[in-house]
Design a protein around this motif. Structure first.
Motif, mmCIF file in Angstrom:
data_model
loop_
_atom_site.group_PDB
_atom_site.id
_atom_site.type_symbol
_atom_site.label_atom_id
_atom_site.label_comp_id
_atom_site.label_asym_id
_atom_site.label_seq_id
_atom_site.Cartn_x
_atom_site.Cartn_y
_atom_site.Cartn_z
ATOM 1 N N VAL A 68 46.634 24.871 27.154
ATOM 2 C CA VAL A 68 46.549 24.804 28.983
ATOM 3 C C VAL A 68 45.469 25.635 29.630
ATOM 4 C CG1 VAL A 68 47.403 25.599 31.479
ATOM 5 C CG2 VAL A 68 48.587 23.593 29.821
ATOM 6 N N ASN A 69 44.432 25.580 30.241
ATOM 7 C CA ASN A 69 43.354 26.516 30.400
ATOM 8 C C ASN A 69 43.945 27.758 31.640
ATOM 9 O OD1 ASN A 69 41.271 28.926 30.498
ATOM 10 N ND2 ASN A 69 40.020 26.897 31.757
ATOM 11 N N VAL A 70 44.159 28.850 31.596
ATOM 12 C CA VAL A 70 44.456 29.549 32.845
ATOM 13 C C VAL A 70 43.582 30.438 33.542
ATOM 14 C CG1 VAL A 70 46.565 31.420 33.903
ATOM 15 C CG2 VAL A 70 46.733 29.486 32.125
ATOM 16 N N ARG A 71 43.002 30.436 34.482
ATOM 17 C CA ARG A 71 41.968 31.570 35.205
ATOM 18 C C ARG A 71 42.815 31.780 36.139
ATOM 19 N NH1 ARG A 71 37.851 28.955 37.623
ATOM 20 N NH2 ARG A 71 39.176 27.711 38.090
ATOM 21 N N VAL A 72 42.182 33.912 36.281
ATOM 22 C CA VAL A 72 43.015 34.678 36.832
ATOM 23 C C VAL A 72 42.009 34.933 37.516
ATOM 24 C CG1 VAL A 72 44.470 36.269 37.368
ATOM 25 C CG2 VAL A 72 45.570 34.866 36.274
ATOM 26 N N ARG A 73 41.300 34.907 38.558
ATOM 27 C CA ARG A 73 40.498 35.903 39.626
ATOM 28 C C ARG A 73 41.062 37.132 40.363
ATOM 29 N NH1 ARG A 73 34.825 32.347 41.925
ATOM 30 N NH2 ARG A 73 35.450 32.211 39.071
ATOM 31 N N ALA A 74 41.615 37.786 40.696
ATOM 32 C CA ALA A 74 42.400 39.011 41.424
ATOM 33 C C ALA A 74 40.835 39.982 41.358
ATOM 34 C CB ALA A 74 43.220 39.226 40.467
ATOM 35 N N GLU A 75 40.741 40.661 42.974
ATOM 36 C CA GLU A 75 40.143 41.503 43.095
ATOM 37 C C GLU A 75 40.922 42.036 43.190
ATOM 38 O OE1 GLU A 75 38.736 41.590 47.626
ATOM 39 O OE2 GLU A 75 38.175 39.218 46.903
ATOM 40 N N GLU A 76 40.173 43.964 43.078
ATOM 41 C CA GLU A 76 40.919 44.618 42.457
ATOM 42 C C GLU A 76 41.487 45.611 44.081
ATOM 43 O OE1 GLU A 76 40.839 47.121 39.901
ATOM 44 O OE2 GLU A 76 40.595 45.740 38.433
ATOM 45 N N LEU A 77 42.487 45.262 44.500
ATOM 46 C CA LEU A 77 42.991 45.385 45.430
ATOM 47 C C LEU A 77 43.903 46.245 45.327
ATOM 48 C CD1 LEU A 77 42.643 42.177 47.524
ATOM 49 C CD2 LEU A 77 41.005 44.475 47.663
ATOM 50 N N VAL A 78 44.636 47.550 45.783
ATOM 51 C CA VAL A 78 45.416 47.912 45.959
ATOM 52 C C VAL A 78 46.110 48.378 46.930
ATOM 53 C CG1 VAL A 78 46.482 50.627 45.153
ATOM 54 C CG2 VAL A 78 44.302 49.846 44.268
ATOM 55 N N ILE A 79 47.843 47.152 46.349
ATOM 56 C CA ILE A 79 48.762 47.337 47.844
ATOM 57 C C ILE A 79 49.541 47.663 47.142
ATOM 58 C CG2 ILE A 79 47.369 44.888 47.397
ATOM 59 C CD1 ILE A 79 49.861 43.432 46.969
ATOM 60 N N ASP A 80 50.775 47.677 48.684
ATOM 61 C CA ASP A 80 51.710 48.635 48.611
ATOM 62 C C ASP A 80 52.709 47.539 48.306
ATOM 63 O OD1 ASP A 80 54.667 49.391 50.328
ATOM 64 O OD2 ASP A 80 52.900 50.826 50.268
ATOM 65 N N VAL A 81 53.728 48.313 47.001
ATOM 66 C CA VAL A 81 54.771 47.557 46.366
ATOM 67 C C VAL A 81 55.541 47.035 47.239
ATOM 68 C CG1 VAL A 81 56.511 49.628 46.081
ATOM 69 C CG2 VAL A 81 56.574 48.387 43.952
ATOM 70 N N SER A 82 55.678 47.495 48.823
ATOM 71 C CA SER A 82 57.022 45.840 48.528
ATOM 72 C C SER A 82 56.277 44.745 49.123
ATOM 73 C CB SER A 82 57.292 47.200 50.245
ATOM 74 O OG SER A 82 56.130 47.807 51.230
ATOM 75 N N LEU A 83 54.923 44.607 49.498
ATOM 76 C CA LEU A 83 54.574 43.493 49.857
ATOM 77 C C LEU A 83 54.042 42.819 47.386
ATOM 78 C CD1 LEU A 83 53.091 41.413 50.869
ATOM 79 C CD2 LEU A 83 50.923 42.816 51.078
ATOM 80 N N ALA A 84 54.225 43.572 47.161
ATOM 81 C CA ALA A 84 53.197 43.492 45.669
ATOM 82 C C ALA A 84 54.203 42.851 44.753
ATOM 83 C CB ALA A 84 52.768 44.352 45.005
ATOM 84 N N LEU A 85 56.176 43.476 44.938
ATOM 85 C CA LEU A 85 57.172 42.926 43.806
ATOM 86 C C LEU A 85 57.130 41.508 44.981
ATOM 87 C CD1 LEU A 85 59.426 42.350 41.877
ATOM 88 C CD2 LEU A 85 60.421 44.148 44.626
ATOM 89 N N PRO A 86 57.533 40.898 46.098
ATOM 90 C CA PRO A 86 57.603 39.407 46.552
ATOM 91 C C PRO A 86 56.585 38.462 46.041
ATOM 92 C CG PRO A 86 58.254 40.830 48.059
ATOM 93 C CD PRO A 86 57.613 41.924 47.062
ATOM 94 N N LEU A 87 55.202 38.665 45.973
ATOM 95 C CA LEU A 87 54.352 38.063 45.264
ATOM 96 C C LEU A 87 54.057 38.055 43.878
ATOM 97 C CD1 LEU A 87 50.873 39.946 48.100
ATOM 98 C CD2 LEU A 87 51.792 37.406 48.160
ATOM 99 N N ALA A 88 54.682 38.901 43.012
ATOM 100 C CA ALA A 88 54.564 38.774 42.031
ATOM 101 C C ALA A 88 55.269 37.647 41.627
ATOM 102 C CB ALA A 88 54.992 40.169 41.420
ATOM 103 N N LEU A 89 57.078 37.738 41.870
ATOM 104 C CA LEU A 89 58.007 36.493 42.472
ATOM 105 C C LEU A 89 57.598 35.366 42.772
ATOM 106 C CD1 LEU A 89 61.221 38.924 43.107
ATOM 107 C CD2 LEU A 89 60.329 37.752 41.105
ATOM 108 N N ARG B 59 41.159 39.580 49.465
ATOM 109 C CA ARG B 59 41.005 40.253 50.667
ATOM 110 C C ARG B 59 40.000 39.403 51.938
ATOM 111 N NH1 ARG B 59 42.270 46.221 53.572
ATOM 112 N NH2 ARG B 59 42.267 45.418 55.709
ATOM 113 N N VAL B 60 40.631 38.449 52.592
ATOM 114 C CA VAL B 60 39.679 37.902 53.347
ATOM 115 C C VAL B 60 40.142 38.203 55.345
ATOM 116 C CG1 VAL B 60 39.556 35.956 54.252
ATOM 117 C CG2 VAL B 60 39.953 36.109 51.847
#
Length: 199
Positions: A68-89, A117-118
């Motif tokens: 299974v080929n996995v591709r990740v394209r994530a911009e170098e965006l620094v976000i608040d941990v209170s948002l990062a944790l739910p997004l991680a889950l 970010r759009v």
């Protein structure tokens, strides 16, 4: 994590799957913690560094998924941990579901994760080219535990989530980049998980 790994070694079938999913969720949260310690800013996460490591860990835990080929394209965006944790889950649930259900007959599929970010919003996309979702699974009422958790986490961060069948499954989460939680509330995030029956 080590206790769960030892427990999983003696299990099989649905019991093994349940413990393994718990390991993924704990890893997602612990990785957020590790990235906070590594960073000079103890309240924010660089998603460009975080997401590839999280998705890579999930892939490594699925035996036989090497095709299974996995591709990740994530911009170098620094976000608040209170948002990062739910997004991680959310990423954890979506990618785990893709490995488990998207390719029942063959393993040479593809999973794609993107974060950007759009304008004034963050856009998270998790997609695969597998068999696609049953239309009834898209609603919270008829979905499994993983999708219920995604719906619940999106509600917690005031995000919009959409599910599409386009040559596979596509999940898109849109949230306001200016919205920040006052504090990290793990009780709220974990409230969407079922109680564990220890009997």
């Amino acid at each position: 994590m080590l206790l769960l790994e030892n427990q999983a070694a003696s299990l099989e079938g649905e019991a093994f799957d349940a413990v393994n999913i718990s390991r993924h969720r704990i890893y997602a949260m612990s990785l957020v913690h590790d990235k906070l310690i590594e960073s000079s800013q103890l309240t924010s996460i660089n998603m460009g560094l975080f997401l590839p490591q999280l998705v890579g860990h999930i892939k490594d835990t699925f035996q036989g998924a090497t095709q299974v080929n996995v591709r990740v394209r994530a911009e170098e965006l620094v976000i608040d941990v209170s948002l990062a944790l739910p997004l991680a889950l959310i990423v954890n649930e979506a990618v785990t579901n893709a490995f488990k259900y998207a390719f029942p007959d063959q393993k040479n599929g593809e999973i794609y994760v993107a974060f950007a970010r759009v304008k004034e919003q963050y856009r998270l996309e998790i997609a695969d080219n597998g068999k696609g979702m049953n239309t009834q699974e898209k609603t919270q009422k008829n979905s499994g535990m993983g999708l219920k958790l995604i719906h619940g986490l999106c509600e917690d961060i005031d995000a919009r989530v959409s599910f599409q069948n386009a040559s596979g499954t596509q999940i898109i989460v849109i949230c306001d980049s200016e919205t920040q939680q006052e504090e990290i509330n793990l009780d709220v995030a974990l409230n969407h998980l079922p109680d564990l029956n220890t009997n």
